[in-house]
Design an enzyme around this catalytic site. Structure first.
Site, mmCIF file in Angstrom:
data_model
loop_
_atom_site.group_PDB
_atom_site.id
_atom_site.type_symbol
_atom_site.label_atom_id
_atom_site.label_comp_id
_atom_site.label_asym_id
_atom_site.label_seq_id
_atom_site.Cartn_x
_atom_site.Cartn_y
_atom_site.Cartn_z
ATOM 1 N N TYR A 142 0.827 -1.214 0.000
ATOM 2 C CA TYR A 142 0.000 0.000 0.000
ATOM 3 C C TYR A 142 0.858 1.260 0.000
ATOM 4 O O TYR A 142 0.485 2.279 -0.583
ATOM 5 C CB TYR A 142 -1.009 -0.042 1.154
ATOM 6 N N ASN A 193 -12.526 2.223 -6.238
ATOM 7 C CA ASN A 193 -11.122 2.635 -6.232
ATOM 8 C C ASN A 193 -10.731 3.244 -4.898
ATOM 9 O O ASN A 193 -11.543 3.868 -4.223
ATOM 10 C CB ASN A 193 -10.857 3.643 -7.358
ATOM 11 N N HIS A 249 -14.490 0.559 -0.994
ATOM 12 C CA HIS A 249 -13.355 -0.303 -0.653
ATOM 13 C C HIS A 249 -12.276 0.435 0.122
ATOM 14 O O HIS A 249 -11.159 -0.066 0.249
ATOM 15 C CB HIS A 249 -12.740 -0.897 -1.940
ATOM 16 N N GLY A 266 -15.391 1.338 -16.152
ATOM 17 C CA GLY A 266 -14.048 0.837 -15.862
ATOM 18 C C GLY A 266 -13.975 -0.228 -14.799
ATOM 19 O O GLY A 266 -13.059 -0.231 -13.975
ATOM 20 N N ASN A 303 -16.643 0.684 -20.762
ATOM 21 C CA ASN A 303 -15.496 -0.152 -20.394
ATOM 22 C C ASN A 303 -14.648 -0.405 -21.642
ATOM 23 O O ASN A 303 -15.095 -0.184 -22.769
ATOM 24 C CB ASN A 303 -15.998 -1.469 -19.795
HETATM 25 C C1 BV8 Z 1 -17.411 -9.316 0.895
HETATM 26 C C2 BV8 Z 1 -9.290 -2.869 -1.923
HETATM 27 C C3 BV8 Z 1 -19.003 -10.095 2.441
HETATM 28 C C4 BV8 Z 1 -8.027 -3.650 -1.932
HETATM 29 C C5 BV8 Z 1 -10.720 -4.374 -3.101
HETATM 30 C C6 BV8 Z 1 -16.743 -16.247 -5.124
HETATM 31 C C7 BV8 Z 1 -17.699 -15.740 -5.985
HETATM 32 C C8 BV8 Z 1 -18.180 -14.453 -5.819
HETATM 33 C C9 BV8 Z 1 -17.714 -13.644 -4.777
HETATM 34 C C10 BV8 Z 1 -16.762 -14.148 -3.938
HETATM 35 C C11 BV8 Z 1 -16.268 -15.438 -4.106
HETATM 36 N N1 BV8 Z 1 -15.344 -15.646 -3.141
HETATM 37 C C12 BV8 Z 1 -15.252 -14.526 -2.378
HETATM 38 C C13 BV8 Z 1 -16.117 -13.624 -2.838
HETATM 39 C C14 BV8 Z 1 -16.334 -12.274 -2.300
HETATM 40 C C15 BV8 Z 1 -15.202 -11.372 -2.723
HETATM 41 C C16 BV8 Z 1 -15.065 -11.351 -4.230
HETATM 42 O O1 BV8 Z 1 -15.851 -10.733 -4.909
HETATM 43 N N2 BV8 Z 1 -14.047 -12.051 -4.737
HETATM 44 C C17 BV8 Z 1 -13.858 -12.085 -6.183
HETATM 45 C C18 BV8 Z 1 -12.376 -11.894 -6.496
HETATM 46 C C19 BV8 Z 1 -14.383 -13.414 -6.693
HETATM 47 N N3 BV8 Z 1 -15.574 -10.054 -2.263
HETATM 48 C C20 BV8 Z 1 -15.233 -9.661 -1.027
HETATM 49 O O2 BV8 Z 1 -14.555 -10.313 -0.263
HETATM 50 C C21 BV8 Z 1 -15.812 -8.341 -0.592
HETATM 51 N N4 BV8 Z 1 -16.400 -8.483 0.709
HETATM 52 O O3 BV8 Z 1 -17.897 -9.992 0.023
HETATM 53 O O4 BV8 Z 1 -17.841 -9.339 2.211
HETATM 54 C C22 BV8 Z 1 -20.158 -9.187 2.278
HETATM 55 C C23 BV8 Z 1 -20.770 -9.026 1.035
HETATM 56 C C24 BV8 Z 1 -21.864 -8.182 0.916
HETATM 57 C C25 BV8 Z 1 -22.330 -7.526 2.015
HETATM 58 C C26 BV8 Z 1 -21.682 -7.699 3.229
HETATM 59 C C27 BV8 Z 1 -20.586 -8.512 3.368
HETATM 60 C C28 BV8 Z 1 -14.729 -7.283 -0.460
HETATM 61 C C29 BV8 Z 1 -14.191 -6.971 -1.826
HETATM 62 C C30 BV8 Z 1 -13.257 -5.753 -1.717
HETATM 63 C C31 BV8 Z 1 -11.838 -6.194 -1.933
HETATM 64 N N5 BV8 Z 1 -11.005 -4.996 -2.003
HETATM 65 N N6 BV8 Z 1 -10.034 -3.259 -3.105
HETATM 66 C C32 BV8 Z 1 -7.042 -3.000 -2.801
HETATM 67 O O5 BV8 Z 1 -7.397 -2.141 -3.644
HETATM 68 O O6 BV8 Z 1 -5.858 -3.372 -2.635
HETATM 69 S S1 BV8 Z 1 -11.271 -4.926 -4.578
HETATM 70 C C33 BV8 Z 1 -10.183 -4.461 -5.778
HETATM 71 O O7 BV8 Z 1 -10.631 -5.168 -6.890
HETATM 72 C C34 BV8 Z 1 -10.167 -3.003 -6.175
HETATM 73 O O8 BV8 Z 1 -11.018 -2.214 -5.382
HETATM 74 C C35 BV8 Z 1 -10.670 -2.962 -7.577
HETATM 75 O O9 BV8 Z 1 -11.685 -2.041 -7.781
HETATM 76 C C36 BV8 Z 1 -11.250 -4.292 -7.719
HETATM 77 C C37 BV8 Z 1 -10.902 -4.857 -9.069
HETATM 78 O O10 BV8 Z 1 -11.995 -4.676 -9.769
HETATM 79 P P1 BV8 Z 1 -12.047 -3.525 -10.890
HETATM 80 O O11 BV8 Z 1 -12.116 -2.202 -10.244
HETATM 81 O O12 BV8 Z 1 -13.143 -3.929 -11.780
HETATM 82 O O13 BV8 Z 1 -10.656 -3.576 -11.615
HETATM 83 P P2 BV8 Z 1 -10.212 -4.627 -12.721
HETATM 84 O O14 BV8 Z 1 -8.770 -4.439 -12.990
HETATM 85 O O15 BV8 Z 1 -10.737 -5.970 -12.319
HETATM 86 O O16 BV8 Z 1 -11.029 -4.176 -14.024
HETATM 87 C C38 BV8 Z 1 -10.705 -2.957 -14.656
HETATM 88 C C39 BV8 Z 1 -11.630 -2.875 -15.850
HETATM 89 O O17 BV8 Z 1 -11.400 -1.621 -16.471
HETATM 90 C C40 BV8 Z 1 -11.347 -3.956 -16.886
HETATM 91 O O18 BV8 Z 1 -12.583 -4.519 -17.306
HETATM 92 C C41 BV8 Z 1 -10.685 -3.181 -18.031
HETATM 93 O O19 BV8 Z 1 -11.067 -3.698 -19.302
HETATM 94 C C42 BV8 Z 1 -11.251 -1.811 -17.855
HETATM 95 N N7 BV8 Z 1 -10.369 -0.738 -18.313
HETATM 96 C C43 BV8 Z 1 -9.012 -0.707 -18.302
HETATM 97 N N8 BV8 Z 1 -8.596 0.480 -18.797
HETATM 98 C C44 BV8 Z 1 -9.711 1.193 -19.089
HETATM 99 C C45 BV8 Z 1 -10.833 0.425 -18.791
HETATM 100 N N9 BV8 Z 1 -12.095 0.855 -18.974
HETATM 101 C C46 BV8 Z 1 -12.250 2.100 -19.476
HETATM 102 N N10 BV8 Z 1 -11.214 2.899 -19.810
HETATM 103 C C47 BV8 Z 1 -9.941 2.483 -19.638
HETATM 104 N N11 BV8 Z 1 -8.921 3.303 -19.981
#
Ligand code: BV8
Length: 251
Positions: free
Chosen positions: A71, A107, A124, A190, A216
């Site tokens: 971080y 973000n 987040h 995004g 996106n």
């Molecule tokens: C929770 C802080 C319970 C950290 C982050 C199995 C199935 C489903 C869900 C789960 C599972 N197992 C576990 C889970 C839950 C889990 C989860 O979803 N896991 C995933 C990986 C499967 N979630 C959690 O644990 C969450 N908590 O569920 O608690 C609960 C639920 C509900 C209510 C109460 C309790 C907590 C999740 C938070 C984790 N922390 N961030 C850090 O930043 O270090 S998440 C982290 O991932 C970032 O915040 C970031 O935002 C996110 C990644 O996602 P995106 O933002 O979409 O980024 P990514 O790179 O993936 O995509 C970028 C996109 O932009 C791409 O599509 C790309 O094409 C596009 N792009 C690129 N350039 C451009 C563009 N678009 C436009 N213009 C451009 N120029």
């Protein structure tokens, strides 16, 4: 902007003119053109690290120094980047729509604020804040954080990044996010649609009758839930889209 963009702008205007509200969800993609690495794309942060070692309470307990460093590296990046035209376009739309505008961001950077967005909901957490594990105070923290950092509220040395890790409850889930998902327009920008609960917001908004739009680079994992989409860099798509919406609202 092509016909699709103009059509989408007029659909949005029709909703907003009848008093509709708009909720925007952003992900790492909106910060990509500012130079911040996204999580999933080529060279995405997670390819260099195993996410469980970094963005989880278990990873922090196992190796706090590695997580502090992860971080600190990302926080330091913020000092050398600027908001891009996508962030600025959203701030313009917010000023135009006023109270009917909500911004939810996955973000942890502060680029929306620096572009003029008044109060993005950082579901987040935020890189430039630290949270005390002893007294729960949330402190502004623009510099490096480590195990020796001291809480200015209680004096303990139990500060952690004010970040929501995997397995932890995202912020604002009790009232402000559910309220914002009743808006008449839901615009997702995004985000890859992989991380829940954020990835489920479009289905909730749609269920409540929202017009759902995705901007996106390419179709996200939940792209079938959107009524319309514009694919390409957000920094190129958002300025003309917002201009067309503003023009439509002033007619
Ligand atoms: C929770 C802080 C319970 C950290 C982050 C199995 C199935 C489903 C869900 C789960 C599972 N197992 C576990 C889970 C839950 C889990 C989860 O979803 N896991 C995933 C990986 C499967 N979630 C959690 O644990 C969450 N908590 O569920 O608690 C609960 C639920 C509900 C209510 C109460 C309790 C907590 C999740 C938070 C984790 N922390 N961030 C850090 O930043 O270090 S998440 C982290 O991932 C970032 O915040 C970031 O935002 C996110 C990644 O996602 P995106 O933002 O979409 O980024 P990514 O790179 O993936 O995509 C970028 C996109 O932009 C791409 O599509 C790309 O094409 C596009 N792009 C690129 N350039 C451009 C563009 N678009 C436009 N213009 C451009 N120029």
């Amino acid at each position: 902007m092509g016909k699709d963009g103009r059509d989408i702008a007029s659909l949005v205007c029709a909703r907003l003119k009848s008093g509709g509200r708009v909720t925007v969800l952003t992900g790492a993609g909106i910060s990509a053109e500012s130079g911040l690495a996204t999580f999933r794309d080529m060279g995405g942060l997670w390819e260099q690290y195993r996410v469980e070692e970094l963005a989880s309470p278990e990873g922090f307990a196992r190796n706090p120094a590695l997580v502090y460093d992860f971080y600190n590296l990302r926080r330091a990046q913020l000092n050398s980047i600027e908001p891009n035209s996508g962030h600025l376009a959203l701030a313009t739309l917010e000023r135009q729509v006023g109270d009917g505008f909500s911004l939810i961001t996955q973000n942890v950077d502060d680029l929306h604020e620096r572009a003029g967005s008044r109060q993005p909901l950082h579901m987040h957490g935020e890189l430039r804040k630290a949270r005390c594990q002893a007294c729960a105070s949330v402190l502004n923290w623009p510099d490096d954080l480590d195990a020796k950092s001291q809480c200015s509220a209680c004096g303990s040395h139990a500060l952690r990044p004010h970040i929501v890790w995997f397995g932890e409850m995202p912020f604002h889930m009790e009232e402000r996010i559910p309220a914002s998902l009743t808006a008449e327009v839901f615009l997702s920008i995004g985000t890859s649609g992989h991380v829940y609960p954020a990835a489920g917001f479009v289905a909730e908004a749609r269920q409540q009758g929202a017009l759902t739009i995705e901007v996106n680079l390419e179709p996200s994992a939940n792209s079938e839930a959107f009524d319309a989409a514009l694919y390409g860099p957000a920094g190129e798509i958002l300025p003309p889209l917002v201009d067309a919406i503003m023009a439509g609202l002033s007619e």
